[in-house]
Design a protein around this motif. Structure first.
Motif, PDB file in Angstrom:
ATOM      1  N   UNK A  48      -4.762  -4.814 -13.422  1.00 45.14           N
ATOM      2  CA  UNK A  48      -6.145  -5.277 -13.525  1.00 45.14           C
ATOM      3  C   UNK A  48      -7.040  -4.546 -12.523  1.00 45.14           C
ATOM      4  N   UNK A  49      -6.545  -4.372 -11.325  1.00 39.22           N
ATOM      5  CA  UNK A  49      -7.307  -3.692 -10.275  1.00 39.22           C
ATOM      6  C   UNK A  49      -7.718  -2.288 -10.690  1.00 39.22           C
TER       7      UNK A  49
ATOM      8  N   UNK B  87      -7.370   5.929  -1.946  1.00 36.24           N
ATOM      9  CA  UNK B  87      -6.693   4.654  -1.740  1.00 36.24           C
ATOM     10  C   UNK B  87      -6.447   4.480  -0.245  1.00 36.24           C
ATOM     11  N   UNK B  88      -7.023   3.441   0.314  1.00 33.88           N
ATOM     12  CA  UNK B  88      -6.924   3.183   1.741  1.00 33.88           C
ATOM     13  C   UNK B  88      -5.808   2.181   2.014  1.00 33.88           C
ATOM     14  N   UNK B  89      -4.908   2.534   2.927  1.00 35.90           N
ATOM     15  CA  UNK B  89      -3.789   1.650   3.235  1.00 35.90           C
ATOM     16  C   UNK B  89      -2.832   1.550   2.072  1.00 35.90           C
ATOM     17  N   UNK B  90      -2.347   2.693   1.622  1.00 31.67           N
ATOM     18  CA  UNK B  90      -1.528   2.748   0.407  1.00 31.67           C
ATOM     19  C   UNK B  90      -0.151   2.132   0.567  1.00 31.67           C
TER      20      UNK B  90
ATOM     21  N   UNK C 127     -15.750  11.005  -3.271  1.00 32.43           N
ATOM     22  CA  UNK C 127     -14.854  10.258  -4.156  1.00 32.43           C
ATOM     23  C   UNK C 127     -15.656   9.442  -5.164  1.00 32.43           C
ATOM     24  N   UNK C 128     -15.054   9.274  -6.336  1.00 31.84           N
ATOM     25  CA  UNK C 128     -15.649   8.453  -7.383  1.00 31.84           C
ATOM     26  C   UNK C 128     -15.258   6.984  -7.240  1.00 31.84           C
ATOM     27  N   UNK C 129     -14.071   6.741  -6.703  1.00 33.23           N
ATOM     28  CA  UNK C 129     -13.528   5.390  -6.599  1.00 33.23           C
ATOM     29  C   UNK C 129     -12.805   5.258  -5.265  1.00 33.23           C
ATOM     30  N   UNK C 130     -12.954   4.100  -4.631  1.00 33.67           N
ATOM     31  CA  UNK C 130     -12.139   3.741  -3.464  1.00 33.67           C
ATOM     32  C   UNK C 130     -11.359   2.480  -3.809  1.00 33.67           C
ATOM     33  N   UNK C 131     -10.109   2.444  -3.394  1.00 31.80           N
ATOM     34  CA  UNK C 131      -9.221   1.326  -3.697  1.00 31.80           C
ATOM     35  C   UNK C 131      -8.696   0.741  -2.400  1.00 31.80           C
TER      36      UNK C 131
ATOM     37  N   UNK D   1     -15.914   0.558  -5.608  1.00 29.89           N
ATOM     38  CA  UNK D   1     -14.931   0.002  -4.690  1.00 29.89           C
ATOM     39  C   UNK D   1     -14.146  -1.048  -5.465  1.00 29.89           C
ATOM     40  N   UNK D   2     -12.853  -0.812  -5.626  1.00 35.51           N
ATOM     41  CA  UNK D   2     -11.970  -1.754  -6.311  1.00 35.51           C
ATOM     42  C   UNK D   2     -11.097  -2.425  -5.254  1.00 35.51           C
ATOM     43  N   UNK D   3     -11.053  -3.749  -5.279  1.00 36.09           N
ATOM     44  CA  UNK D   3     -10.358  -4.463  -4.211  1.00 36.09           C
ATOM     45  C   UNK D   3      -9.475  -5.581  -4.753  1.00 36.09           C
TER      46      UNK D   3
END
Length: 211
Positions: A32-33, A43-46, A103-107, A135-137
């Protein structure tokens, strides 16, 4: 501040915990994310790379930042079998060695609970996103009821010391909304499903765009 934050005991235990939660809804939450994500992704904190298998083909590249060396090594292994190109790098949330608007997206996925300064981390994410970028969280957050929130505050006396700096009482949704992002959609839910008391149960999955 260095680019390595060492939590070896947590790093060895967490992949097993995450694998068990994947079976009871965690994998579906990650789907879903990331559904509909496209372009270049930070992706931060992968962590150990549990999101990598869930990226859609519309993603052209993932740059995955992970400060914990044991988890980062596991992420490198996971990247080798990911369905999209993934580059794993050391780094810390509050000081990203990345270009503005690149970036286009940050996760962020179960990470803003444990960064040292979530406001500064969100500012860095906003900086590296292009205008209108997503920003996807997927985060566990402060409860909405007074009783549950009080339970979380008491838990936070000890929880960060046993869970690699994780804080269960952070109002992450509110921090995102006040950090230069407009929330487009958001779902609040308890996870994992259990009747046992767990201060980390309240979760959010959402999408916000950079203003």
């Amino acid at each position: 501040m260095t680019d390595d934050l060492r939590h070896p005991r947590f790093a060895r235990a967490y992949p097993r915990v995450d694998a068990s939660r994947a079976k009871v809804g965690g994998a579906a939450n990650r789907d879903e994310l990331l559904a509909g994500a496209s372009g270049r992704v930070l992706e931060l904190g992968a962590g150990h790379g549990p999101n990598f298998a869930h990226y859609p083909a519309s993603v052209t590249e993932v740059v995955a930042i992970e400060p914990e060396p044991t988890l980062r090594a596991l992420a490198v292994s996971a990247a080798a079998s990911a369905p999209v190109p993934v580059k794993v790098r050391a780094g810390v949330a509050e000081r990203l060695d990345l270009d503005d608007a690149s970036f286009d997206v940050a996760v962020v996925s179960l990470v803003l609970c444990s960064v040292r300064d979530p406001v500064r981390a969100l500012a860095e994410l906003r900086r590296v996103l292009r205008p209108g970028g997503e920003l996807r969280y997927y985060e566990h957050v402060r409860a909405t009821t007074r009783r549950k929130a009080a339970f979380q505050r008491y838990a936070d006396v000890i929880w960060p010391y046993v869970a690699a700096g994780c804080h269960v009482s952070r109002p992450t949704g509110e921090l995102i909304a006040s950090s230069g992002f407009t929330v487009r959609r958001e779902r609040r839910f308890d996870f994992p499903p259990s009747r046992l008391p767990n201060p980390a149960k309240p979760h959010l999955i959402g999408l916000a765009v950079r203003d």
